[in-house]
Motif scaffolding. Structure first.
Motif, short mmCIF file in Angstrom:
data_model
loop_
_atom_site.label_atom_id
_atom_site.label_comp_id
_atom_site.label_asym_id
_atom_site.label_seq_id
_atom_site.Cartn_x
_atom_site.Cartn_y
_atom_site.Cartn_z
N LEU A 107 37.30 50.85 13.71
CA LEU A 107 36.20 50.24 12.95
C LEU A 107 36.50 48.78 12.65
O LEU A 107 35.61 47.92 12.68
N GLY A 108 37.78 48.49 12.34
CA GLY A 108 38.16 47.10 12.08
C GLY A 108 37.93 46.22 13.29
O GLY A 108 37.44 45.10 13.18
N PHE A 109 38.28 46.76 14.47
CA PHE A 109 38.06 46.01 15.71
C PHE A 109 36.58 45.77 15.96
O PHE A 109 36.16 44.67 16.32
N ILE A 110 35.77 46.83 15.76
CA ILE A 110 34.32 46.71 16.00
C ILE A 110 33.70 45.69 15.07
O ILE A 110 32.91 44.83 15.48
N THR B 34 19.31 53.45 12.54
CA THR B 34 20.36 54.45 12.38
C THR B 34 19.88 55.62 11.53
O THR B 34 20.03 56.79 11.91
N LEU B 35 19.28 55.32 10.37
CA LEU B 35 18.83 56.39 9.48
C LEU B 35 17.69 57.20 10.10
O LEU B 35 17.58 58.40 9.87
N SER B 36 16.84 56.55 10.89
CA SER B 36 15.75 57.27 11.55
C SER B 36 16.31 58.31 12.53
O SER B 36 15.84 59.45 12.58
N ARG B 37 17.32 57.90 13.29
CA ARG B 37 17.92 58.84 14.24
C ARG B 37 18.68 59.95 13.52
O ARG B 37 18.66 61.11 13.95
N LEU B 38 19.36 59.60 12.44
CA LEU B 38 20.06 60.62 11.67
C LEU B 38 19.07 61.60 11.03
O LEU B 38 19.34 62.80 10.93
N LYS C 155 31.15 64.34 11.67
CA LYS C 155 30.78 63.92 13.03
C LYS C 155 29.42 63.21 13.03
O LYS C 155 29.23 62.21 13.73
N VAL C 156 28.50 63.72 12.21
CA VAL C 156 27.18 63.10 12.12
C VAL C 156 27.29 61.70 11.53
O VAL C 156 26.71 60.74 12.03
N PHE C 157 28.08 61.57 10.46
CA PHE C 157 28.26 60.26 9.83
C PHE C 157 28.97 59.29 10.77
O PHE C 157 28.63 58.10 10.81
N LEU C 158 29.96 59.77 11.52
CA LEU C 158 30.68 58.90 12.45
C LEU C 158 29.76 58.40 13.55
O LEU C 158 29.79 57.21 13.90
N LEU C 159 28.92 59.29 14.10
CA LEU C 159 27.95 58.87 15.12
C LEU C 159 26.99 57.83 14.56
O LEU C 159 26.68 56.83 15.22
N LEU D 291 24.45 55.81 23.25
CA LEU D 291 24.36 56.50 21.96
C LEU D 291 22.97 57.10 21.75
O LEU D 291 22.83 58.19 21.17
N ASP D 292 21.92 56.39 22.19
CA ASP D 292 20.56 56.95 22.11
C ASP D 292 20.46 58.24 22.93
O ASP D 292 19.84 59.22 22.49
#
Length: 524
Positions: free
Chosen positions: A14-17, A309-313, A335-339, A377-378
């Motif tokens: 995450l730091g790299f991203i 992001t929230l729409s897809r979740l 896993k859901v939160f990580l995606l 990811l989509d």
């Protein structure tokens, strides 16, 4: 120990991203002008027997009023209705070696030309009309009377003899710099316009360009491709406001029967409303100044990424039966939160590249590098959503929850239609971009992003209708009682009494399914 190592690995990733996002954002901040194209000691590239630099390209509408634009005026009221390209402090800097080769007494010791053309006239630059690949005039072409040696060959349009436009700037003596006069070129015909700076003298190799050009449409600085989007965002702000108001009234009316899923839907509606409003104000400010305001643009990009992001979740957790079939997501929650987090980071990076920077700052390779993760990811979201829907429908069918089963069947049908529309539109978008590499159809290009905006709104509206708050929450709410799980059609609310009809077989089936669900949650 293993958990700590896993956490460290995730933190490093995450730091790299986020570091990559920061670098992209920082690069964009340096180059955040849009219809004001700035040149910062840019080099010329060789092409055939010429050297050129692409100064910009935009779709421009014809001026609504006649008369030239005052080169010194920056008053929007004075410029209203006028379309033009203005050269502001454009300076060419040649090398010392090139300057020292010239005579101090000689006046014109080097020529740089600024050439403005409409995309349909691109074949008029160079000697292609006499089956030659040369761009600069040669002695043979000059002897044939086509051009002047040392200049770019331009075959004038017989229907419009003033176009393409050529503006000459000369170096004097041993001067290392040559500055263009401040000048505005009026646009009297709508089209996609390109600006090139070119020179033919090999001794000017290594010359750099600095300064800026201002491009303006009759109604403001928004490029022709983007101008209709400002109206769209204004309309969509009102559309989200209407949807939000209808949802709020329903929310208040049945506030005692609200489930957790309703709060998630409310958050997505609020984010959509904020996103459209911020984009509208960002475009309005851009239109009036010619510069994209960093703060507003950054907020708009972030709102878009969060809302996507929230729409897809939301689609994913609805498909899993959250709040309807199961009260929680169980062990699959991380896993859901990580995606969702990874999608937000990828989407934010892509939005930054698309919206923070000059219109032609970033190459296709840079954008492709950021589009691929979002596309992947989509696809992952779609596969997971339909896989979860299949499991949810199967559970509801076994449990004979006919009301919920009908609800999820409708949702699955609507979602399938939206996915098919998306796939068809992606195909059209690929075809459109492949057949229009020079943006000749720029006046209709805005419909591509507009479609995705309208599709997202339509899908959200469908979810609001299907899962609207109501007086009878058993239609979709999860209940701990067994009655909810074996036959919802046997639940009748009459005179405050609850009458439940069922059979022993259904109850046994329910017990078996419940045991399977518990095992599944443990595995997840």
């Amino acid at each position: 120990m293993e958990q700590r190592l896993l956490w460290c690995e995730k933190s490093s990733l995450l730091g790299f991203i986020f570091g990559v996002i920061f670098i992209i954002c920082n690069e964009c901040i340096i180059q955040c002008n849009a219809s004001i194209h700035e040149y910062r000691n840019e080099a010329f590239s060789p092409q055939s027997n010429a050297f050129f630099f692409h100064g910009g390209s935009e779709g421009l509408y014809a001026s609504k009023v006649h008369g030239s634009a005052d080169s010194s005026s920056t008053d929007n009221h004075h410029l209203k209705g006028k379309s033009f390209i203005r050269f502001e402090s454009v300076t060419f800097v040649r090398t010392k070696e090139s300057a020292n080769k010239q005579s101090e007494m000689q006046q014109n010791t080097g020529l740089v030309e600024a050439i403005i053309l409409e995309v349909k006239d691109r074949v008029r630059i160079g000697a292609s009309f006499v089956q030659s690949e040369k761009i600069c005039c040669t002695r043979n072409l000059s002897n044939s009377g086509y051009c002047t040696v040392g200049e770019v060959v331009i075959h004038k349009n017989p229907d419009n003899p003033d176009w393409p436009v050529r503006i000459k700037t000369f170096f004097n003596g041993k001067d290392e710099e040559a500055r263009m006069d401040t000048k505005s070129i009026n646009i009297n015909s709508s089209g996609m316009y390109y600006l090139y700076f070119m020179f033919c003298d090999p001794q000017l190799k290594g010359t750099l360009i600095k300064g800026r050009t201002d491009w303006r449409n009759p109604d403001g600085y928004l490029p022709g491709k983007m101008a209709p989007l400002m109206t769209l965002y204004g309309f969509m702000s009102l559309a989200y406001l209407v949807l939000g108001l209808a949802w709020f009234l329903r929310f208040v009316q049945f506030w005692k029967d609200i489930i957790q899923l309703h709060y998630h839907i409310t958050a997505v509606i609020a984010l959509g409303m904020c996103e459209m409003a911020v984009w509208y104000f960002e475009y309005a400010n851009f239109n009036s100044t010619g510069i994209r305001p960093m703060g507003i643009t950054l907020w708009a990009v972030t709102f878009s990424a969060v809302k996507k992001t929230l729409s897809r979740l939301l689609l994913l957790v609805v498909s899993m039966g959250f709040g309807v079939v199961k009260p929680t997501l169980g062990g699959i929650t991380p896993k859901v939160f990580l995606l969702g987090l990874v999608y937000f980071v990828a989407s934010e990076a892509l939005e930054l590249v698309e919206h923070l920077g000059n219109i032609n700052d970033f190459s296709g390779k840079t954008k492709l590098f950021l589009v691929l993760p979002v596309a992947f990811l989509d696809s992952w979201f779609i596969l997971w959503i339909f896989s979860s829907l299949s499991k949810t429908l199967e559970k509801l069918q076994i449990r004979r929850n006919m009301a919920k089963l009908e609800l999820y069947r409708k949702f699955t049908n609507y979602l399938a239609i939206f996915v098919l529309l998306s796939v068809a539109w992606i195909g059209f978008e690929l075809y459109f971009n492949a057949t229009d590499p020079l943006s000749e159809y720029w006046q209709i290009a805005w419909i591509i992003p507009a479609f995705w905006t309208l599709l997202a709104y339509a899908l959200l509206a469908v979810i609001c209708i299907l899962w609207a708050p109501s007086r009878n929450p058993t239609r979709y709410a999860y209940l701990e009682e067994a009655g909810d799980d074996f036959d919802e059609e046997g639940i009748l609310l009459t005179s405050g009494a609850l009458k439940v009809s069922g059979d022993v077989t259904a109850m046994r089936e329910y017990d078996n399914v419940l045991a399977e669900d518990l095992e599944e949650d443990k595995r997840e």
